[in-house]
Design a protein around this motif. Structure first.
Motif, PDB file in Angstrom:
ATOM      1  N   GLU A  39       2.182  -4.754  -6.122  1.00 51.55           N
ATOM      2  CA  GLU A  39       1.392  -3.750  -6.230  1.00 51.55           C
ATOM      3  C   GLU A  39       1.849  -2.283  -5.378  1.00 51.55           C
ATOM      4  O   GLU A  39       2.212  -1.160  -5.286  1.00 51.55           O
ATOM      5  CB  GLU A  39       0.260  -4.156  -6.164  1.00 51.55           C
ATOM      6  CG  GLU A  39      -0.336  -4.849  -7.198  1.00 51.55           C
ATOM      7  CD  GLU A  39      -1.992  -4.699  -7.193  1.00 51.55           C
ATOM      8  OE1 GLU A  39      -2.518  -3.997  -6.154  1.00 51.55           O
ATOM      9  OE2 GLU A  39      -2.439  -5.643  -7.146  1.00 51.55           O
ATOM     10  N   HIS A  40       2.708  -3.026  -3.780  1.00 47.43           N
ATOM     11  CA  HIS A  40       2.718  -2.250  -2.829  1.00 47.43           C
ATOM     12  C   HIS A  40       4.665  -2.450  -2.673  1.00 47.43           C
ATOM     13  O   HIS A  40       4.782  -1.267  -1.624  1.00 47.43           O
ATOM     14  CB  HIS A  40       2.245  -2.771  -1.806  1.00 47.43           C
ATOM     15  CG  HIS A  40       0.169  -2.388  -2.392  1.00 47.43           C
ATOM     16  ND1 HIS A  40      -0.270  -3.197  -2.476  1.00 47.43           N
ATOM     17  CD2 HIS A  40       0.152  -1.652  -1.790  1.00 47.43           C
ATOM     18  CE1 HIS A  40      -0.830  -3.300  -2.704  1.00 47.43           C
ATOM     19  NE2 HIS A  40      -1.435  -2.124  -2.275  1.00 47.43           N
ATOM     20  N   ASN A  41       4.982  -3.472  -2.849  1.00 46.94           N
ATOM     21  CA  ASN A  41       7.179  -3.691  -2.801  1.00 46.94           C
ATOM     22  C   ASN A  41       7.334  -2.602  -2.552  1.00 46.94           C
ATOM     23  O   ASN A  41       7.326  -1.857  -4.300  1.00 46.94           O
ATOM     24  CB  ASN A  41       7.222  -5.040  -3.156  1.00 46.94           C
ATOM     25  CG  ASN A  41       8.899  -5.692  -2.358  1.00 46.94           C
ATOM     26  OD1 ASN A  41       9.570  -4.770  -3.279  1.00 46.94           O
ATOM     27  ND2 ASN A  41       9.023  -5.882  -1.149  1.00 46.94           N
ATOM     28  N   PHE A  42       8.100  -1.425  -2.272  1.00 48.45           N
ATOM     29  CA  PHE A  42       8.932  -0.385  -2.347  1.00 48.45           C
ATOM     30  C   PHE A  42      10.563  -0.918  -3.610  1.00 48.45           C
ATOM     31  O   PHE A  42      10.146  -0.389  -4.133  1.00 48.45           O
ATOM     32  CB  PHE A  42       9.424  -0.094  -1.063  1.00 48.45           C
ATOM     33  CG  PHE A  42       8.570   0.497  -0.187  1.00 48.45           C
ATOM     34  CD1 PHE A  42       7.577   1.494  -0.502  1.00 48.45           C
ATOM     35  CD2 PHE A  42       8.068  -0.092   1.291  1.00 48.45           C
ATOM     36  CE1 PHE A  42       6.344   1.737   0.370  1.00 48.45           C
ATOM     37  CE2 PHE A  42       7.144   0.127   2.098  1.00 48.45           C
ATOM     38  CZ  PHE A  42       6.991   1.761   1.381  1.00 48.45           C
ATOM     39  N   ASP A  43      10.721  -1.758  -3.403  1.00 49.70           N
ATOM     40  CA  ASP A  43      11.866  -2.359  -4.149  1.00 49.70           C
ATOM     41  C   ASP A  43      10.788  -2.340  -6.351  1.00 49.70           C
ATOM     42  O   ASP A  43      11.655  -1.699  -6.914  1.00 49.70           O
ATOM     43  CB  ASP A  43      12.220  -3.202  -4.174  1.00 49.70           C
ATOM     44  CG  ASP A  43      13.073  -3.935  -2.535  1.00 49.70           C
ATOM     45  OD1 ASP A  43      13.273  -2.431  -2.514  1.00 49.70           O
ATOM     46  OD2 ASP A  43      13.513  -5.044  -2.286  1.00 49.70           O
ATOM     47  N   ILE A  44      10.114  -2.602  -5.776  1.00 48.22           N
ATOM     48  CA  ILE A  44       8.872  -3.134  -7.598  1.00 48.22           C
ATOM     49  C   ILE A  44       8.998  -1.299  -7.812  1.00 48.22           C
ATOM     50  O   ILE A  44       8.686  -0.948  -9.072  1.00 48.22           O
ATOM     51  CB  ILE A  44       8.553  -3.454  -6.923  1.00 48.22           C
ATOM     52  CG1 ILE A  44       8.982  -5.200  -6.931  1.00 48.22           C
ATOM     53  CG2 ILE A  44       6.998  -3.721  -8.653  1.00 48.22           C
ATOM     54  CD1 ILE A  44       7.390  -6.191  -6.264  1.00 48.22           C
ATOM     55  N   GLN A  45       8.135  -0.801  -6.961  1.00 46.82           N
ATOM     56  CA  GLN A  45       8.261   0.458  -7.204  1.00 46.82           C
ATOM     57  C   GLN A  45       8.984   1.189  -7.654  1.00 46.82           C
ATOM     58  O   GLN A  45       9.033   1.822  -8.821  1.00 46.82           O
ATOM     59  CB  GLN A  45       7.049   1.151  -5.884  1.00 46.82           C
ATOM     60  CG  GLN A  45       6.414   0.349  -5.758  1.00 46.82           C
ATOM     61  CD  GLN A  45       5.356   1.644  -4.633  1.00 46.82           C
ATOM     62  OE1 GLN A  45       5.312   2.865  -4.429  1.00 46.82           O
ATOM     63  NE2 GLN A  45       4.866   0.634  -3.526  1.00 46.82           N
ATOM     64  N   GLN A  46      10.376   1.091  -6.870  1.00 41.90           N
ATOM     65  CA  GLN A  46      11.608   1.618  -7.265  1.00 41.90           C
ATOM     66  C   GLN A  46      12.473   1.497  -8.512  1.00 41.90           C
ATOM     67  O   GLN A  46      12.122   2.349  -9.836  1.00 41.90           O
ATOM     68  CB  GLN A  46      12.246   1.586  -6.231  1.00 41.90           C
ATOM     69  CG  GLN A  46      12.317   2.257  -4.851  1.00 41.90           C
ATOM     70  CD  GLN A  46      13.415   3.375  -5.132  1.00 41.90           C
ATOM     71  OE1 GLN A  46      13.068   4.208  -6.123  1.00 41.90           O
ATOM     72  NE2 GLN A  46      13.045   4.687  -3.319  1.00 41.90           N
ATOM     73  N   ILE A 219       6.199  -7.572   1.490  1.00 39.66           N
ATOM     74  CA  ILE A 219       4.928  -6.866   0.355  1.00 39.66           C
ATOM     75  C   ILE A 219       4.629  -5.894   0.575  1.00 39.66           C
ATOM     76  O   ILE A 219       3.852  -5.316  -0.215  1.00 39.66           O
ATOM     77  CB  ILE A 219       3.934  -8.264   1.101  1.00 39.66           C
ATOM     78  CG1 ILE A 219       3.094  -7.218   2.593  1.00 39.66           C
ATOM     79  CG2 ILE A 219       3.486  -9.488   1.384  1.00 39.66           C
ATOM     80  CD1 ILE A 219       2.090  -8.366   2.928  1.00 39.66           C
ATOM     81  N   GLY A 220       5.551  -4.654   1.852  1.00 39.15           N
ATOM     82  CA  GLY A 220       4.766  -3.480   1.658  1.00 39.15           C
ATOM     83  C   GLY A 220       3.623  -3.283   1.912  1.00 39.15           C
ATOM     84  O   GLY A 220       3.373  -2.112   1.478  1.00 39.15           O
ATOM     85  N   HIS A 221       3.470  -3.623   3.403  1.00 44.94           N
ATOM     86  CA  HIS A 221       2.027  -3.584   3.997  1.00 44.94           C
ATOM     87  C   HIS A 221       2.588  -2.973   5.074  1.00 44.94           C
ATOM     88  O   HIS A 221       3.324  -2.982   5.927  1.00 44.94           O
ATOM     89  CB  HIS A 221       1.148  -4.904   4.469  1.00 44.94           C
ATOM     90  CG  HIS A 221       0.283  -3.936   4.718  1.00 44.94           C
ATOM     91  ND1 HIS A 221      -0.070  -5.043   6.122  1.00 44.94           N
ATOM     92  CD2 HIS A 221      -1.088  -4.579   4.395  1.00 44.94           C
ATOM     93  CE1 HIS A 221      -1.224  -4.142   6.865  1.00 44.94           C
ATOM     94  NE2 HIS A 221      -2.012  -4.815   5.316  1.00 44.94           N
ATOM     95  N   GLN A 222       1.982  -2.062   5.660  1.00 40.97           N
ATOM     96  CA  GLN A 222       1.618  -1.505   6.776  1.00 40.97           C
ATOM     97  C   GLN A 222       1.348  -1.823   8.386  1.00 40.97           C
ATOM     98  O   GLN A 222      -0.314  -1.774   8.579  1.00 40.97           O
ATOM     99  CB  GLN A 222       1.551   0.235   7.177  1.00 40.97           C
ATOM    100  CG  GLN A 222       1.956   0.822   8.555  1.00 40.97           C
ATOM    101  CD  GLN A 222       1.244   2.709   8.254  1.00 40.97           C
ATOM    102  OE1 GLN A 222       0.736   2.323   7.416  1.00 40.97           O
ATOM    103  NE2 GLN A 222       1.825   3.092   9.120  1.00 40.97           N
ATOM    104  N   ASN A 223       1.739  -2.581   9.225  1.00 42.68           N
ATOM    105  CA  ASN A 223       1.614  -3.099  10.241  1.00 42.68           C
ATOM    106  C   ASN A 223       0.886  -1.972  11.434  1.00 42.68           C
ATOM    107  O   ASN A 223       1.820  -1.291  12.039  1.00 42.68           O
ATOM    108  CB  ASN A 223       2.721  -4.021  11.130  1.00 42.68           C
ATOM    109  CG  ASN A 223       2.154  -4.915  11.920  1.00 42.68           C
ATOM    110  OD1 ASN A 223       1.068  -5.074  12.216  1.00 42.68           O
ATOM    111  ND2 ASN A 223       2.503  -6.155  12.553  1.00 42.68           N
TER     112      ASN A 223
END
Length: 437
Positions: A39-46, A219-223
């Motif tokens: 849901e949040h990985n940037f490559d998948i969103q692209q 995973i596209g999570h902001q630490n």
């Protein structure tokens, strides 16, 4: 594995929140990390946005097959010297206006529009397979980072056990020195061994912090910077259940399900349609048009007195000679088709090697894990016997410490073997296209 794959692929339709509003992870298992990444990985969103872009291109091409309507208006004033015979006051002969509604419909274009649509549909399907390929890669990357973190966490526990044991040995040596049963040398040796064990513990703790940060990035999570780095960031064990696999079946599955192969197959069909698009340049185009509008009556100056009416017509064009432009486009289209076919053959060979490499890694890791398990059992028993002999005065402190070092190394080797197997299993699933089915 099927249940996890279904959850992963179902999640690709979900659009993620912005990076500044990163939602929390439900839990810290690998399954949740993978679902979160979908849901949040940037490559998948692209990759999802590329599908949307292709949809827009299809809409654009479809427009050529649909009627086009436009309203055309004009207004002009001419200088007196340009009006033939001079200007008669009140007639408005120096002015002109028109207002028309025109509709055009393409009737025939040599099959170009139909072929273009077919090519773009295949291109859209190819982009969907590219998305699946991205999902496969992201799932592998997340698994890799997760296992990295698990390995570092387990190594911390092994090193902590080693440090705790060496502290205990130092205390024993100090007690015996005070009891005058050993020399100061035994105490110094225990202190040196304890000091030598500290850097390894520091390194694996740092490795864990880095592994967690890289996992959250994957995973596209902001630490947010509030992680404890105490092992609670992930849940799981560095253990595995052996996979069942057979080389010929695995290769067949890979050829059938790998998104890269399916993507190239659709690209080949798109290239075939592209040849039809190029051939359309040899054929005529035909369209019909109709319009209704108002034009200034040259005798009057009022809009209400304008001429009005409709007209319909047929338009056609045929490029008898276009400087061999169409022939050049056809040569390009046929070459692109052959290139795609060669790409597919090359990819098939690469995928077969990929599957063989993954299975070989599984076999190696399985053998290493089996050997490491046995060595840990032997090293554990050796340490027990060394402690008994040391208590009885039949073994030196150096022998005891060396036995402990051997046990720590054996446990580290076992963790590495288990890690290698889990990583090889993730590589195998990716090699046969098991994630995005």
């Amino acid at each position: 594995m099927k249940r996890l794959s279904l959850q992963i692929f179902t999640a690709i339709a979900v659009v993620s929140a912005s990076f500044a509003e990163t939602p929390p992870i439900p839990d810290n298992t690998l399954e949740s990390m993978l679902s979160y990444a979908m849901e949040h990985n940037f490559d998948i969103q692209q990759a999802q946005e590329q599908i949307e872009e292709q949809n827009g291109l299809i809409v654009e091409i479809t427009a050529a097959a649909l009627p086009n309507a436009s309203i055309n208006a004009s207004y002009s004033i001419d200088d007196e010297g340009l009006v033939t015979g001079g200007v008669t006051p009140g007639t408005g002969a120096d002015k002109f206006w028109s207002l028309k509604l025109q509709v055009n419909q393409l009737v025939y274009a040599g099959g170009q529009v139909r072929a273009s649509l077919r090519a773009q549909r295949f291109a859209e399907e190819a982009i969907v397979f590219a998305l699946k390929s991205t999902i496969e890669q992201v799932a592998y990357n997340v698994s890799f980072r997760f296992y990295d973190a698990l390995l570092a966490r387990e190594q911390i526990e092994v090193e902590q056990q080693n440090v705790a044991y060496l502290k205990e040995q130092l205390k024993t040596a100090q007690d015996r020195f005070e009891a005058k049963t050993v020399s100061k040398f035994d105490v110094l040796r225990a202190e040196v061994e304890l000091a030598n064990a500290q850097p390894a513990l520091i390194r694996v703790k740092n490795n864990y912090r880095i592994a967690i940060d890289e996992l959250y990035s994957a995973i596209g999570h902001q630490n947010t910077g509030i992680l404890a780095y105490d092992g609670s960031e992930i849940e799981g064990e560095l253990a595995f259940s052996p996979l069942n696999y057979e080389l010929s079946e695995a290769i067949q599955e890979a050829m059938e399900y790998r998104p890269e192969i399916l993507q190239l197959e659709t690209i080949i069909r798109a290239r075939e349609a592209g040849i039809d698009v190029a051939k359309a340049g040899y054929l005529p185009t035909v369209s019909v048009y109709g319009n209704y509008g108002y034009e200034k009556n040259p005798r009057y100056d009022s809009f209400s007195d304008s001429n009005k009416g409709w007209s319909v017509g047929l338009q056609s064009s045929w490029a008898i000679f276009d400087g061999r432009s169409t022939k050049g486009k056809l040569i390009q289209a046929r070459s692109q088709l052959r290139q795609s076919e060669l790409d597919k053959r090359q990819l098939q060979l690469a995928i077969e090697v990929d599957v063989r490499r993954a299975i070989s890694a599984l076999q190696e890791a399985d053998e290493l894990a089996a050997a490491a398990n046995k060595v840990v059992e032997q090293a554990d028993e050796a340490l027990r016997l060394a402690e008994v002999r040391y208590e009885a005065g039949a073994a030196t402190q150096l022998e005891l410490l060396q036995t402990r070092v051997s046990l720590t190394q054996a446990k580290t080797n076992l963790l590495s073997a288990n890690y290698s197997y889990l990583l090889a299993a993730a590589q195998y699933r990716r090699a046969i296209g098991a994630v995005s089915r």
